[in-house]
Design a protein around this motif. Structure first.
Motif, mmCIF file in Angstrom:
data_model
loop_
_atom_site.group_PDB
_atom_site.id
_atom_site.type_symbol
_atom_site.label_atom_id
_atom_site.label_comp_id
_atom_site.label_asym_id
_atom_site.label_seq_id
_atom_site.Cartn_x
_atom_site.Cartn_y
_atom_site.Cartn_z
ATOM 1 N N ALA A 24 23.546 -4.191 -17.347
ATOM 2 C CA ALA A 24 23.266 -5.355 -16.503
ATOM 3 C C ALA A 24 22.168 -5.068 -15.486
ATOM 4 N N ASP A 25 22.096 -3.824 -15.006
ATOM 5 C CA ASP A 25 21.099 -3.470 -13.985
ATOM 6 C C ASP A 25 19.808 -2.930 -14.582
ATOM 7 N N GLY A 26 19.676 -2.967 -15.899
ATOM 8 C CA GLY A 26 18.431 -2.563 -16.543
ATOM 9 C C GLY A 26 18.256 -1.067 -16.714
ATOM 10 N N HIS A 27 19.346 -0.297 -16.616
ATOM 11 C CA HIS A 27 19.256 1.156 -16.766
ATOM 12 C C HIS A 27 19.774 1.644 -18.123
ATOM 13 N N ALA A 28 20.238 0.721 -18.957
ATOM 14 C CA ALA A 28 20.726 1.100 -20.280
ATOM 15 C C ALA A 28 20.486 -0.067 -21.227
ATOM 16 N N TYR A 29 20.521 0.224 -22.525
ATOM 17 C CA TYR A 29 20.249 -0.813 -23.512
ATOM 18 C C TYR A 29 20.932 -0.485 -24.833
ATOM 19 N N PRO A 30 21.448 -1.485 -25.517
ATOM 20 C CA PRO A 30 21.963 -1.270 -26.873
ATOM 21 C C PRO A 30 20.784 -1.093 -27.836
ATOM 22 N N THR A 75 18.551 -1.489 -31.095
ATOM 23 C CA THR A 75 18.256 -2.690 -31.888
ATOM 24 C C THR A 75 18.283 -2.422 -33.386
ATOM 25 N N ASP A 76 18.827 -1.267 -33.793
ATOM 26 C CA ASP A 76 18.822 -0.898 -35.208
ATOM 27 C C ASP A 76 20.187 -1.105 -35.865
ATOM 28 N N ASP A 77 21.059 -1.863 -35.183
ATOM 29 C CA ASP A 77 22.403 -2.154 -35.697
ATOM 30 C C ASP A 77 23.293 -0.921 -35.816
ATOM 31 N N SER A 78 22.939 0.146 -35.105
ATOM 32 C CA SER A 78 23.751 1.370 -35.150
ATOM 33 C C SER A 78 24.971 1.280 -34.251
ATOM 34 N N GLY A 79 24.945 0.381 -33.264
ATOM 35 C CA GLY A 79 26.016 0.320 -32.282
ATOM 36 C C GLY A 79 25.852 1.306 -31.150
ATOM 37 N N ASP A 80 24.752 2.070 -31.142
ATOM 38 C CA ASP A 80 24.492 3.023 -30.065
ATOM 39 C C ASP A 80 24.029 2.302 -28.807
ATOM 40 N N VAL A 81 24.331 2.920 -27.646
ATOM 41 C CA VAL A 81 23.818 2.450 -26.361
ATOM 42 C C VAL A 81 23.206 3.649 -25.657
ATOM 43 N N TYR A 82 22.008 3.450 -25.082
ATOM 44 C CA TYR A 82 21.280 4.564 -24.480
ATOM 45 C C TYR A 82 20.980 4.311 -23.008
#
Length: 471
Positions: A131-137, A139-146
């Motif tokens: 929400a605060d722009g420090h992480a993102y899911p 976009t390769d449909d892996s389900g990873d979040v970085y």
């Protein structure tokens, strides 16, 4: 005197000022449970147990949290190799670790959380970061979040590294990352990994990344800000660097002091299972070195110093401890065990100086020497005073020979009862030989015991025996 600690974040020894007067919150990064512990892991437990004991001696109420990581890439690899559920491997190694800590007289933590019990807190932190722009899911449909490293300008401050010089974070494939340095907060389910190693999440079935686990557990048990975060020097980067970044980016002030201990090396390399140079408590016991002596070895060396392990070095420290133990036993026979006494000012000053156990031991040795001198005469008052002071100092280090924790002789398998019976039988045979004035037979029994590592000393109260070398 004011306690001073070396803070990795500021690279200085500075006064310790807790967040709340009279109370201290400590978090120690515990073991990842893919394998049983080796003695390098146990050094960590001893070092922070000494810190905890000193904080208690200073009058602080201490909340001590030591986690275990029971879900991790390495654990899943072991599960696949052995065809067992990941949780069974983690739990079995957790029990071995707990037994090893008990053997070394490490105080139990206030609480010992498992990573798998705190997935909801991890989800909440990750949601905040997105929400605060420090992480993102991804976009390769892996389900990873970085975690977005570039979004956090202070990244690298703890370890003193520039992000421009950093290599790719190796905890997940780069395909779904905006930047190779970004690290995984959440890992999507993969078909080649155990089917029971996942949890539902807003981003799909998956499991936590290593770093978010500790941030969540710190937050759950010590609140948004706490006093001391501990761990080995090898955790400074990337683990602790990532903890700071994700926690502070989520709005948590996090740790006020970072206290790291030096590593145990063997042949110049860090001790570890992957390096094939891991030694455990059973190995140490096979050398005739007791658990109390191993603890003394760890506690005596300054916590920030690297220990280059050799058998000779360990045996030398064990012999040194036996000399101190001999004084305590002889003095207790003369004047009784008494109570723990006042800590000498020099010992207090040394411990307040970043837990300088090396300097503290010099004070301890001086008091032991004075006590031994008094034992040679009739100065009972000096013997009693020295014994009380020595026991108080040894209690801080967790190695007081009269502590009931060592009633089993400090051996992991507690063989003291068997040894007691065998030595008692030999001493009875020696007494019978002396009674009939067969001095050669009596000396032969004594020599045989000595060859077996049992030293017999004749005292006014009768024969006294110890395992190891006599003073």
């Amino acid at each position: 005197m004011t306690l001073r600690l070396y803070d990795t974040a500021t690279r200085t020894v500075r006064d310790f000022v807790p967040r709340e007067a009279g109370k201290v919150g400590v978090y120690l990064c515990g073991l990842t449970l893919q394998a049983p512990p080796h003695i390098g892991h146990l050094r960590s437990g001893v070092n922070y147990d000494v810190l905890r004991r000193w904080l208690l001696a200073k009058g602080f109420a201490v909340t001590f949290i030591r986690n275990v990581t029971d879900i991790d890439d390495k654990i899943l690899v072991k599960a696949q190799e052995r065809g067992l559920p990941f949780w069974s491997i983690a739990y079995a190694n957790e029990q071995i670790l707990a037994g090893a800590y008990r053997s070394l007289n490490v105080l139990p933590p206030t609480y010992e959380p498992r990573a798998t019990g705190h997935v909801p807190e991890m989800h909440e932190l990750i949601t905040r970061l997105i929400a605060d722009g420090h992480a993102y899911p991804a976009t390769d449909d892996s389900g990873d979040v970085y975690f977005d490293v570039a979004s956090w300008p202070a990244y690298g401050a703890l370890s003193g590294q520039s992000p421009d010089d950093m290599q790719s974070a190796g905890d997940a494939p780069e395909r779904g990352k905006r930047d190779p340095r970004d690290f995984a907060l959440w890992k999507g389910a993969k078909p080649d990994e155990p089917a029971d190693a996942y949890w539902p999440s807003p981003w799909g079935r998956g499991r936590p990344g290593w770093h978010i686990e500790c941030s969540a557990m710190c937050w759950r048990y010590l609140g948004p800000e706490f006093d001391i975060h501990g761990g080995g020097l090898d955790l400074t980067f990337p683990h602790h660097e990532n903890e700071i970044a994700q926690s502070q980016a989520a709005g948590l002030p996090f740790a006020r002091y970072w206290v790291h201990h030096g590593l145990l090396s063997l042949g110049g390399a860090k001790m570890g299972k992957s390096a094939g140079n891991a030694l455990d408590l059973a190995y140490v016991d096979s050398l005739g070195v007791r658990a109390v002596e191993l603890r003394y070895y760890f506690a005596a060396v300054h916590y920030r110093s690297r220990i280059d392990y050799t058998e000779d070095n360990l045996r030398d420290w064990a012999t040194g401890y036996r000399r101190i133990e001999g004084f305590v036993q002889r003095a207790a026979e003369r004047v009784g065990p008494g109570q723990l006494g006042e800590l000498p000012p020099g010992f207090v000053a040394a411990m307040d100086d970043d837990l300088n156990t090396s300097a503290a031991l010099a004070v301890l040795q001086d008091v032991v020497r004075d006590g031994n001198t008094a034992l040679g005469g009739d100065d009972v008052v000096t013997v009693r005073t020295a014994l009380a002071a020595v026991r108080a100092m040894l209690d801080i280090l967790g190695v007081d020979p009269l502590d009931p924790a060592w009633s089993g002789d400090g051996r992991p398998d507690d063989l003291r009862g068997v040894v007691d019976s065998l030595v008692a039988l030999a001493l009875e045979q020696r007494a019978q030989a002396r009674g009939r004035k067969d001095w050669a037979a009596a000396d032969a029994v004594r020599d045989q015991l000595k060859q077996a590592g049992v030293v017999v000393e004749d005292t006014p109260q009768g024969p006294r025996w110890t395992i190891g070398e006599q003073d």
